[in-house]
Design an enzyme around this catalytic site. Sequence first.
Site, PDB file in Angstrom:
ATOM      1  N   GLU A  63       0.843  -1.198   0.000  1.00 28.30           N
ATOM      2  CA  GLU A  63       0.000   0.000   0.000  1.00 28.30           C
ATOM      3  C   GLU A  63       0.878   1.249   0.000  1.00 28.30           C
ATOM      4  OE1 GLU A  63      -3.608  -0.044   2.319  1.00 28.30           O
ATOM      5  OE2 GLU A  63      -3.127   1.937   3.142  1.00 28.30           O
ATOM      6  N   TYR A  64       0.495   2.212  -0.865  1.00 34.50           N
ATOM      7  CA  TYR A  64       1.231   3.464  -1.001  1.00 34.50           C
ATOM      8  C   TYR A  64       0.270   4.637  -0.844  1.00 34.50           C
ATOM      9  CZ  TYR A  64       4.511   0.318  -3.409  1.00 34.50           C
ATOM     10  OH  TYR A  64       5.359  -0.716  -3.738  1.00 34.50           O
ATOM     11  N   TYR A  81     -11.721  -3.223  11.880  1.00 36.18           N
ATOM     12  CA  TYR A  81     -10.984  -2.626  13.003  1.00 36.18           C
ATOM     13  C   TYR A  81     -10.920  -3.616  14.164  1.00 36.18           C
ATOM     14  CZ  TYR A  81     -11.607   1.597  10.269  1.00 36.18           C
ATOM     15  OH  TYR A  81     -11.574   2.515   9.249  1.00 36.18           O
ATOM     16  N   TYR A 140       1.581  -1.806   4.893  1.00 34.80           N
ATOM     17  CA  TYR A 140       1.504  -0.348   4.787  1.00 34.80           C
ATOM     18  C   TYR A 140       2.951   0.126   4.663  1.00 34.80           C
ATOM     19  CZ  TYR A 140      -3.248  -1.011   6.581  1.00 34.80           C
ATOM     20  OH  TYR A 140      -4.543  -1.415   6.745  1.00 34.80           O
ATOM     21  N   THR A 181      -3.874   4.886  -1.634  1.00 32.33           N
ATOM     22  CA  THR A 181      -4.805   5.531  -0.709  1.00 32.33           C
ATOM     23  C   THR A 181      -5.417   6.801  -1.301  1.00 32.33           C
ATOM     24  OG1 THR A 181      -3.126   6.880   0.408  1.00 32.33           O
ATOM     25  CG2 THR A 181      -3.479   4.640   1.234  1.00 32.33           C
ATOM     26  N   ALA A 198     -14.814   4.798  18.118  1.00 34.58           N
ATOM     27  CA  ALA A 198     -15.559   3.969  19.076  1.00 34.58           C
ATOM     28  C   ALA A 198     -14.712   3.613  20.291  1.00 34.58           C
ATOM     29  CB  ALA A 198     -16.043   2.694  18.392  1.00 34.58           C
TER      30      ALA A 198
END
Length: 406
Positions: A21-22, A158, A312, A53, A165
Site C-alpha cells: 500500500e502506497y 478494526y 503499509y 490511498t 468507538a
Amino acid sequence: MTKIIDILTNHDGDKPLISLEYFPPRSDVGVQNLHSRMDRMKNVLSPAFTDMTWGAGGSTAELSLDLALHAQNTGHLANLHMTCTNLGENVDPKEAIYKALQKAKDGGIRNIVALRGDPPAGETEWKAAEGGFNCALDLVKFIREKFGDDFGISVAGYPEGHPNAITEIADPSTLTPEELARSSHFDGKTYCCLEADYKKEMDYLKQKVDAGADFIITQMFFDVTIFTTFVADCRKWGIQCPIVPGIMCINAYAGFRKMTQFCKTRVPQSLDEKMEAIKDDAEAVKEFGVTFGAEMCQGLIDSKTTPVLHFYTLNLEKVVYGILDKMGVTQNALAAADEADAHSQIAKGSAWARVGDKVSTQYGEGVVVEQIASTGVAKIELNKWIMAGGQKPVAYLQKGQYTKIF
C-alpha cells in the site's frame, strides 16, 4: 479483468501472498520517485495487488486515481481506495464518485476499497457532504447498484474498534478480559472499545459484507492475538469472507508514536519498552522494525488465518524487504533497496497538522495547540523564545505557512 477476491480464494501455495500500500506524495518529484519504487517492488516481490490511498477529505482524489491507473498500466493489480467525500467544489458528490469509478473502470481498474474516510484538513470531525454518502456502507451499496459485479470491493475492519468507538476508561479494573486484551495505554491513560461498542462495530462490518464487500483489510495492529481474535469474532458474526491483516511497517520512532496514538492502537509492553530504549538511534529502529515485523508476520502465517500479508509501506521499501528476507519469503531482496529519495515521500496535503504535531515555521519550530476549522488557521506555540512569565509566544498561521516535522 482480475479481481483480488479470486486470487485470495484460489491461493493454495506454500508462501503467503504479498500486497503493498502506497500514498500519493506531495511533490512531482515525489511522484516520480514513487513510480520508480513501485516498479522496483513489483519486480522484487511480485505483489498480488497494490493499494493506493485516497487523501483525507478527498484531497488527493485526482492524484490517487492517476497513480492507481499508472500502477495498473505498469503491471500491478491496482486496488484504489475511495472515500465518501466530495471530489471538488460545487459538484454533486454522488455524481463525482460515479465519474471517478467510471474513469477507473475505463482504465482497467476492477478493485476498489470502499471507505468513509478521514475529515478534511483543518477539521476534527467527519461530516457527510450535502447530498452525499454518510458511511462506507452507502458507498458499497452505490457501487453495486451502479456497476453490479464490475468491481471487486474490499472494506476496512478494526480489530480493536474504530478510533471513534474507542473511549478513555476512568477505571481500567472494570474492563472485562476481552476488553482488556484490546485496550491501549498512552500518557498514563487507558483507552478501549467497550463490548457494547465492539458489537456495534461487528454488526456494521457484517452489513458492509452483506451489501457486497468481497473481503476485509484491517487497521494496523501490533499483537497477533488481536488479529486472530478478530477473525474468530467475524466468523461468529457470520462473516465468512477473507480477512487481510494490515501490517504497519516500523520505520521511525516519531511516526510509530504518532500513528499509534492517533489510532489508539494497542502497543504491547515489550514493544513499547524496546521502542523507548532505541528511539534516538534511527538505524536501530529500522533494524528492530524488521525483526519485530518478521516475528509478527510469521505468527500470522502460523495462525493459518490469512492467505496474504498486506504491508503499509509508508512509500518505503527497506523494512518490507528486510521482513520478507528474514522470513525466507524472499532471498536478499534488501540488496535491491534504495531509499535515497525518502525525503520526497511526504504525503500530499500533509502540510496541515493536527493538534500536538511538531511543525516548522519561518519563526522557528513549534507545536500546534489549536486548529481553527472555520478559517484553516493553526495556533502554534513557538519554542524559540520564553517570555518573562515563562510563557511561549504563539503564532496564527495559514496552511502552507508551516510544515510538519518528520
